[in-house]
Design an enzyme around this catalytic site. Structure first.
Site, PDB file in Angstrom:
ATOM      1  N   HIS A  80      -2.817   1.639  -1.444  1.00 41.27           N
ATOM      2  CA  HIS A  80      -2.558   1.802  -0.293  1.00 41.27           C
ATOM      3  C   HIS A  80      -0.892   1.872   0.050  1.00 41.27           C
ATOM      4  O   HIS A  80      -0.472   2.694   0.519  1.00 41.27           O
ATOM      5  CB  HIS A  80      -2.840   0.585   0.557  1.00 41.27           C
ATOM      6  CG  HIS A  80      -2.380   0.864   2.085  1.00 41.27           C
ATOM      7  ND1 HIS A  80      -3.022   1.656   3.020  1.00 41.27           N
ATOM      8  CD2 HIS A  80      -1.677  -0.060   2.661  1.00 41.27           C
ATOM      9  CE1 HIS A  80      -2.460   1.416   4.147  1.00 41.27           C
ATOM     10  NE2 HIS A  80      -1.673   0.260   4.007  1.00 41.27           N
ATOM     11  N   ASP A  83       0.214   5.580  -1.265  1.00 47.56           N
ATOM     12  CA  ASP A  83      -0.308   6.351  -0.402  1.00 47.56           C
ATOM     13  C   ASP A  83       0.986   6.459   0.666  1.00 47.56           C
ATOM     14  O   ASP A  83       1.452   7.567   1.007  1.00 47.56           O
ATOM     15  CB  ASP A  83      -1.433   6.004   0.326  1.00 47.56           C
ATOM     16  CG  ASP A  83      -1.835   7.016   1.334  1.00 47.56           C
ATOM     17  OD1 ASP A  83      -1.771   8.135   0.993  1.00 47.56           O
ATOM     18  OD2 ASP A  83      -2.224   6.584   2.533  1.00 47.56           O
TER      19      ASP A  83
END
Length: 104
Positions: A80, A83
């Site tokens: 995450h 990202d």
């Protein structure tokens, strides 16, 4: 001496922090460009690049460390964070182009 275990949660939060800062600075730069404050916009974009670089450095530094539990590539929080870092890079690039269009 055994390698120090990587604290993936701490690394992930640091990466996310710098990515978020980079995105916010880039969006602030666009706001300034819309007002015609191009010098301020350029300064904010430079700061956005610096924040992105900090996040990228943390990512690179920690990916090169040994993790005895082999978790580096499988941690969802780290994925995450990465990202966010990559989307920050994309947003900075797009906003730079938008600022150039405003300058014209």
């Amino acid at each position: 001496m055994a390698p120090k275990e990587v604290n993936l949660e701490q690394v992930s939060f640091k990466i996310t922090l710098h990515a978020g800062n980079a995105k916010e600075l880039a969006h602030d730069a666009l706001t300034e460009a819309k007002k015609g404050n191009y010098q301020k916009a350029d300064e904010l974009i430079e700061e956005a690049h610096e924040e992105y670089a900090k996040g990228h450095d943390i990512q690179s530094e920690n990916m090169s460390k040994d993790d005895p539990k082999q978790r580096v590539m499988t941690n969802m929080l780290l994925a995450h964070a990465m990202d966010h870092l990559m989307s920050a890079n994309t947003e900075i690039s797009l906003i730079e182009e938008m600022i150039e269009l405003h300058k014209e």
